[in-house]
Write a protein that holds these residues in place. Sequence first.
Motif, mmCIF file in Angstrom:
data_model
loop_
_atom_site.group_PDB
_atom_site.id
_atom_site.type_symbol
_atom_site.label_atom_id
_atom_site.label_comp_id
_atom_site.label_asym_id
_atom_site.label_seq_id
_atom_site.Cartn_x
_atom_site.Cartn_y
_atom_site.Cartn_z
ATOM 1 N N LEU A 71 0.828 -1.208 0.000
ATOM 2 C CA LEU A 71 0.000 0.000 0.000
ATOM 3 C C LEU A 71 0.865 1.262 0.000
ATOM 4 C CD1 LEU A 71 -2.816 -1.050 2.511
ATOM 5 C CD2 LEU A 71 -3.018 -0.753 0.036
ATOM 6 N N LYS A 72 1.932 1.251 0.769
ATOM 7 C CA LYS A 72 2.833 2.408 0.796
ATOM 8 C C LYS A 72 3.456 2.620 -0.577
ATOM 9 C CE LYS A 72 4.117 2.219 5.662
ATOM 10 N NZ LYS A 72 5.195 1.935 6.621
ATOM 11 N N ARG A 73 3.863 1.518 -1.221
ATOM 12 C CA ARG A 73 4.451 1.622 -2.554
ATOM 13 C C ARG A 73 3.438 2.218 -3.524
ATOM 14 N NH1 ARG A 73 3.856 -1.629 -6.485
ATOM 15 N NH2 ARG A 73 3.218 -3.392 -5.239
ATOM 16 N N LYS A 74 2.182 1.770 -3.449
ATOM 17 C CA LYS A 74 1.139 2.279 -4.338
ATOM 18 C C LYS A 74 0.849 3.759 -4.069
ATOM 19 C CE LYS A 74 -1.100 -2.181 -4.987
ATOM 20 N NZ LYS A 74 -2.257 -3.032 -4.649
ATOM 21 N N LEU A 75 0.985 4.176 -2.807
ATOM 22 C CA LEU A 75 0.740 5.570 -2.455
ATOM 23 C C LEU A 75 1.965 6.451 -2.686
ATOM 24 C CD1 LEU A 75 -1.240 5.051 0.874
ATOM 25 C CD2 LEU A 75 -2.124 6.028 -1.256
ATOM 26 N N GLY A 76 3.074 5.825 -3.065
ATOM 27 C CA GLY A 76 4.289 6.586 -3.321
ATOM 28 C C GLY A 76 5.047 6.957 -2.056
ATOM 29 N N ILE A 77 4.766 6.262 -0.976
ATOM 30 C CA ILE A 77 5.468 6.522 0.286
ATOM 31 C C ILE A 77 6.726 5.667 0.294
ATOM 32 C CG2 ILE A 77 5.348 6.381 2.795
ATOM 33 C CD1 ILE A 77 2.280 6.636 2.532
ATOM 34 N N VAL A 79 10.734 4.720 1.737
ATOM 35 C CA VAL A 79 11.445 4.609 3.015
ATOM 36 C C VAL A 79 12.077 5.955 3.346
ATOM 37 C CG1 VAL A 79 13.348 3.474 4.208
ATOM 38 C CG2 VAL A 79 11.861 2.142 2.723
ATOM 39 N N TRP A 80 12.644 6.615 2.335
ATOM 40 C CA TRP A 80 13.267 7.912 2.546
ATOM 41 C C TRP A 80 12.253 8.918 3.085
ATOM 42 C CZ3 TRP A 80 17.650 9.982 3.478
ATOM 43 C CH2 TRP A 80 17.818 11.355 3.352
ATOM 44 N N LYS A 81 11.030 8.913 2.530
ATOM 45 C CA LYS A 81 9.982 9.834 2.990
ATOM 46 C C LYS A 81 9.624 9.536 4.439
ATOM 47 C CE LYS A 81 5.700 12.066 1.959
ATOM 48 N NZ LYS A 81 5.805 12.964 3.070
ATOM 49 N N GLU A 82 9.513 8.243 4.775
ATOM 50 C CA GLU A 82 9.188 7.877 6.152
ATOM 51 C C GLU A 82 10.281 8.335 7.110
ATOM 52 O OE1 GLU A 82 7.149 4.052 7.048
ATOM 53 O OE2 GLU A 82 7.679 3.615 4.960
ATOM 54 N N VAL A 83 11.537 8.112 6.728
ATOM 55 C CA VAL A 83 12.653 8.519 7.584
ATOM 56 C C VAL A 83 12.647 10.040 7.738
ATOM 57 C CG1 VAL A 83 15.173 8.671 7.711
ATOM 58 C CG2 VAL A 83 14.088 6.519 7.099
ATOM 59 N N THR A 84 12.429 10.756 6.633
ATOM 60 C CA THR A 84 12.387 12.213 6.676
ATOM 61 C C THR A 84 11.270 12.693 7.586
ATOM 62 O OG1 THR A 84 13.249 12.297 4.422
ATOM 63 C CG2 THR A 84 12.201 14.287 5.249
ATOM 64 N N ASP A 85 10.089 12.100 7.437
ATOM 65 C CA ASP A 85 8.962 12.486 8.286
ATOM 66 C C ASP A 85 9.256 12.197 9.758
ATOM 67 O OD1 ASP A 85 7.616 13.284 6.025
ATOM 68 O OD2 ASP A 85 6.276 11.537 5.955
ATOM 69 N N ASP A 86 9.847 11.036 10.034
ATOM 70 C CA ASP A 86 10.202 10.695 11.418
ATOM 71 C C ASP A 86 11.221 11.679 11.979
ATOM 72 O OD1 ASP A 86 8.468 8.567 11.331
ATOM 73 O OD2 ASP A 86 10.026 7.027 11.106
ATOM 74 N N MET A 87 12.218 12.026 11.163
ATOM 75 C CA MET A 87 13.236 12.978 11.608
ATOM 76 C C MET A 87 12.611 14.345 11.877
ATOM 77 S SD MET A 87 16.206 11.626 11.939
ATOM 78 C CE MET A 87 17.322 13.001 11.849
#
Length: 185
Positions: A71-77, A79-87
């Motif tokens: 689902l994340k892949r389909k939404l274009g999310i 790993v880099w975006k997740e790490v950036t958002d977490d940071m």
Amino acid sequence: MEDHNTANLSDPASPAASVASAEIAAEFAALTVEEKEQRRAEWSQELARVEEEINTLRTVLASKTRHASDLKRKLGITVWKEVTDDMNQGIKNLKESTVYQSVEQSLGTFTKAVHEAPLYQRTESVLKSTGEKTASVFGSITSGISSKFSQMKNSESMRSIEASVGSAYENVKAVSSLVRWRSRS
């Protein structure tokens, strides 16, 4: 026979020795041999059931993790975006913390005190003056170099080099066109 089972309580490999509570161990020691065997059988069955549930949950978790990744892949999310958002969230939380606010306030007070100190004022003045003098020296050096390049560009030898390079370029261009023309025919 009961003494044999009581001796097993001190054996670190026995099930009763793994029981953390001293009260439960004492209770277990007070049981008859048949009751102890029955308890061990019950615990073994319960352990098998719990381990089976754990394996089932691991399988379900792995399946859900794969589904979430899809689902994340389909939404274009990514790993880099997740790490950036977490940071970014971590930085936001840090900046909102009372410790950070206190340190920032202390640093502001310290910085103000340093800027107002007479030694800092004199040092700043000296550095500013030195910077202006250095800029002036580099400015004159730069203008001298620019002047020399301008003279060199307008010299007869530079014009001769430009003409030679230009004719060499035209020759290469002509040969390239000829090769392309021959390869088509």
